[in-house]
Design an enzyme around this catalytic site. Structure first.
Site, PDB file in Angstrom:
ATOM      1  CE1 TYR A   1      -3.037  -3.054   0.350  1.00  0.00           C
ATOM      2  CE2 TYR A   1      -3.429  -2.479   2.635  1.00  0.00           C
ATOM      3  CZ  TYR A   1      -3.663  -3.296   1.537  1.00  0.00           C
ATOM      4  OH  TYR A   1      -4.522  -4.352   1.662  1.00  0.00           O
TER       5      TYR A   1
ATOM      6  CG  HIS B   1      -0.844  -8.631  -0.418  1.00  0.00           C
ATOM      7  ND1 HIS B   1      -0.433  -7.334  -0.288  1.00  0.00           N
ATOM      8  CD2 HIS B   1      -2.177  -8.544  -0.635  1.00  0.00           C
ATOM      9  CE1 HIS B   1      -1.466  -6.507  -0.417  1.00  0.00           C
ATOM     10  NE2 HIS B   1      -2.536  -7.225  -0.637  1.00  0.00           N
TER      11      HIS B   1
END
Length: 284
Positions: A55, A113
């Site tokens: 992010y 992830h």
């Protein structure tokens, strides 16, 4: 325990709504508001904060690190590792980078992830090494479908996985066919990201749907709160909406107190039916 709480690894009990940070850290002008929203969320009891090295290229972790000042012991902190960093020394280095940006010396939960560059054996080995080093308390996965979860379960140590974080909202119900029942059978919590749908036409359509609005009006709450209440009404599912502002996190926290009737749930699910068969895992 009600379905408004989630148990991780058989020991940590958390409210079924946490705080997401996707797209935080991208605009320096928003940093103060983002930090304030996260801190307000913790004070409202939304003590799980989810972030990732992906992010804003670590920028979101830096925002979270600032927000954690004086609050670290109250927070269940989650971050995620890129697939290409999820094994061997790369995993150690990636975790250390996240810890530095987060200004902490441990993560409560560290997630793969999505699957890809390393085998599950290599990732499990790296995660267990990080636990042994005290850098993480638990590990889990994100964006894995039921076949991948079954493959992980066959790996030595794979059953130590503490959660699977996947896309789930009223307009994306594919996990209900096999993945969600499998996770529920194995008492594995599901973390629903984008529980209000990602930005754009789909999100707008959900929030403006007449059925959603009618139910929101009946409860005197917002359409977003109804959508959150629907997600966390499922056994073993927690929602991690983005904590966009202090007002939003207050509304998110209040959604924990909404109980939808069987008729309301049926109306919502008629408006957005689940797929009739197996579908590919939805990801954004």
């Amino acid at each position: 325990m009600t379905n408004k709480q989630i148990v991780f690894a058989g020991e940590i009990v958390l409210p079924a709504i946490g705080q997401g940070t996707w797209s935080m850290g991208e605009d320096p002008h928003q940093r103060c508001a983002e930090v304030s929203a996260l801190r307000a969320g913790v004070e409202q009891g939304l003590t799980l904060i989810d972030t990732a090295e992906m992010y804003a290229d670590g920028g979101a972790e830096e925002v979270v690190g600032e927000a954690l000042t004086g609050l670290r012991e109250k927070v269940f902190l989650v971050s995620k590792v890129y697939p290409w960093n999820a094994g061997g020394q790369k995993a150690i280095a990636a975790c250390e980078g996240s810890l530095q940006r987060l200004q902490t010396d441990y993560l409560d939960l560290y997630l793969l992830h999505w699957s890809g560059s390393f085998s599950f054996e290599e990732t499990v080995d790296a995660m267990e090494r990080l636990i042994a080093q005290g850098k993480i308390r638990r590990w889990g996965v994100s964006n894995l479908d039921v076949d991948q979860m079954q493959a992980l379960w066959r790996v030595v140590g794979g059953k130590q996985c503490a959660t699977n974080q996947v896309l789930y909202h009223l307009a994306s119900r594919g996990i209900e066919h096999d993945l969600l029942p499998w996770c529920q059978q194995h008492q594995l919590p599901v973390m629903a990201y984008s529980p209000l749908a990602q930005a754009g036409r789909l999100r707008s359509g959900l929030l403006n749907h007449p059925v959603v609005n009618e139910i929101a009006l009946a409860h005197n709450v917002t359409p977003a709160q109804i959508l959150l209440a629907w997600v966390i009404g499922h056994q073993g599912v927690m929602a991690i909406p983005k904590a966009a502002s202090v007002e939003h996190v207050q509304q998110n926290a209040a959604a924990l107190n909404i109980t939808l009737s069987a008729q309301e749930i049926a109306a919502l699910e008629k408006a957005y039916p689940a797929p009739r068969g197996k579908t590919a895992l939805d990801m954004v």
